[in-house]
Design an enzyme around this catalytic site. Structure first.
Site, PDB file in Angstrom:
ATOM      1  N   SER A  15       0.848  -1.190   0.000  1.00  0.00           N
ATOM      2  CA  SER A  15       0.000   0.000   0.000  1.00  0.00           C
ATOM      3  C   SER A  15       0.876   1.229   0.000  1.00  0.00           C
ATOM      4  CB  SER A  15      -0.908   0.022   1.233  1.00  0.00           C
ATOM      5  OG  SER A  15      -1.641   1.226   1.250  1.00  0.00           O
ATOM      6  N   HIS A  16       0.402   2.278  -0.664  1.00  0.00           N
ATOM      7  CA  HIS A  16       1.126   3.542  -0.656  1.00  0.00           C
ATOM      8  C   HIS A  16       0.317   4.590   0.121  1.00  0.00           C
ATOM      9  CE1 HIS A  16       4.191   2.489  -3.835  1.00  0.00           C
ATOM     10  NE2 HIS A  16       3.324   1.502  -3.951  1.00  0.00           N
ATOM     11  N   ASN A  17      -0.770   4.139   0.780  1.00  0.00           N
ATOM     12  CA  ASN A  17      -1.650   5.067   1.509  1.00  0.00           C
ATOM     13  C   ASN A  17      -1.177   5.165   2.965  1.00  0.00           C
ATOM     14  OD1 ASN A  17      -3.812   5.788   3.291  1.00  0.00           O
ATOM     15  ND2 ASN A  17      -5.287   5.457   1.649  1.00  0.00           N
ATOM     16  N   GLU A  47      -2.729  -0.681 -11.565  1.00  0.00           N
ATOM     17  CA  GLU A  47      -4.062  -0.122 -11.772  1.00  0.00           C
ATOM     18  C   GLU A  47      -5.103  -1.034 -11.137  1.00  0.00           C
ATOM     19  OE1 GLU A  47      -6.489   1.655 -15.249  1.00  0.00           O
ATOM     20  OE2 GLU A  47      -4.486   1.065 -15.974  1.00  0.00           O
ATOM     21  N   ASP A  76      -7.720  -3.403   0.116  1.00  0.00           N
ATOM     22  CA  ASP A  76      -8.556  -2.546  -0.723  1.00  0.00           C
ATOM     23  C   ASP A  76      -9.821  -2.270   0.072  1.00  0.00           C
ATOM     24  OD1 ASP A  76      -8.582  -1.265  -3.456  1.00  0.00           O
ATOM     25  OD2 ASP A  76     -10.601  -2.079  -3.329  1.00  0.00           O
ATOM     26  N   TYR A 159     -12.412   9.120   4.818  1.00  0.00           N
ATOM     27  CA  TYR A 159     -13.803   9.464   5.126  1.00  0.00           C
ATOM     28  C   TYR A 159     -14.145   9.298   6.617  1.00  0.00           C
ATOM     29  CZ  TYR A 159     -14.437   9.115   0.017  1.00  0.00           C
ATOM     30  OH  TYR A 159     -14.343   9.283  -1.343  1.00  0.00           O
ATOM     31  N   ASP A 160     -13.157   9.052   7.478  1.00  0.00           N
ATOM     32  CA  ASP A 160     -13.424   8.801   8.900  1.00  0.00           C
ATOM     33  C   ASP A 160     -14.340   9.838   9.560  1.00  0.00           C
ATOM     34  OD1 ASP A 160     -12.116   6.402   9.119  1.00  0.00           O
ATOM     35  OD2 ASP A 160     -10.269   7.236   9.942  1.00  0.00           O
TER      36      ASP A 160
END
Ligand code: IMP
Length: 201
Positions: A15-17, A47, A76, A159-160
């Site tokens: 993950s890059h988040n 992608e 995801d 969106y927390d």
């Protein structure tokens, strides 16, 4: 029977988040697994072409496992609303645009929902483990709740601030991280992964 995870080999976090990486690192900490991030290895982000969470988690985990030659874990996830038939869902990251502006993404959700009476919302999380030989193990969980608007709280990410889980009064954005982990979609999927792939711990 699921394939077991070896504890003596490092796990690549695909993950890059940064928000997700922090949460996954918190969840992994008790298991003393050595982890390396995909970004640290210079692995590109593939992608996300699947139309569901599990499919996209598998794409990311397989790309990282094949690119690194190691077992990889991908997440995801997304925010879903009943009034918008599940949107933004798998497009949650894309609604924030190229600048990853989640204040904008949340405002767009609120604008589209308007005063629709159905305030149900949920977060979904798929976690996939992939091995370099192409084997995958995937887990999926949801956390049910309600929309809140205007957004509340500065903890967490994405969106927390616009989600209050069922039975809680605080939004995810107002909860300290340990409280979010006690009820979150990600923690629930993670518990399934541990039970299946690290059952002796
Ligand atoms: P992706 O899984 O990389 O496609 O991105 C999922 C997006 O969903 C993230 O960028 C977040 O905006 C959102 N998301 C996923 N999990 C959470 C969460 O626990 N809190 C808030 N937002 C989340």
């Amino acid at each position: 029977m699921a394939r077991l995870l070896a504890q003596d080999a490092p796990l690549v976090l695909a993950s890059h988040n940064p928000g997700k990486l922090t949460e996954i690192a918190d969840l992994l900490r008790p298991y003393r697994l050595e982890v390396i991030s995909a970004a640290h290895l210079g692995l590109p982000e593939p992608e996300e072409t699947a139309d569901d969470f599990v499919g996209n988690a598998q794409i990311k985990a397989l790309a990282a496992a094949r690119g690194s030659g190691r077992v990889a874990l991908a997440d995801d996830s997304g925010f879903c609303t009943a009034a918008l038939d599940g949107a933004p869902g798998v497009f949650s990251a894309r609604w924030a645009g190229p600048t990853k502006d989640f204040a904008l993404a949340m405002a767009e959700v609120a604008r589209r929902i308007g005063d629709h009476p159905d305030r149900r919302a949920w977060f979904a999380c798929a976690l996939s483990l992939a091995w370099p030989d192409g084997h995958t193990e995937s887990f999926f969980a949801r956390a049910e709740g309600q929309l809140c608007w205007p957004p509340r709280g500065a903890h967490g990410f994405g969106y927390d601030p616009m989600f209050v889980p069922l039975g809680a009064t605080l939004s995810y954005g107002e909860m300290p991280s340990a409280e979010k982990h006690a009820v979150s979609h990600r923690a629930r999927a993670f518990a399934q992964l541990i039970a299946a792939c690290l059952p002796s711990i």
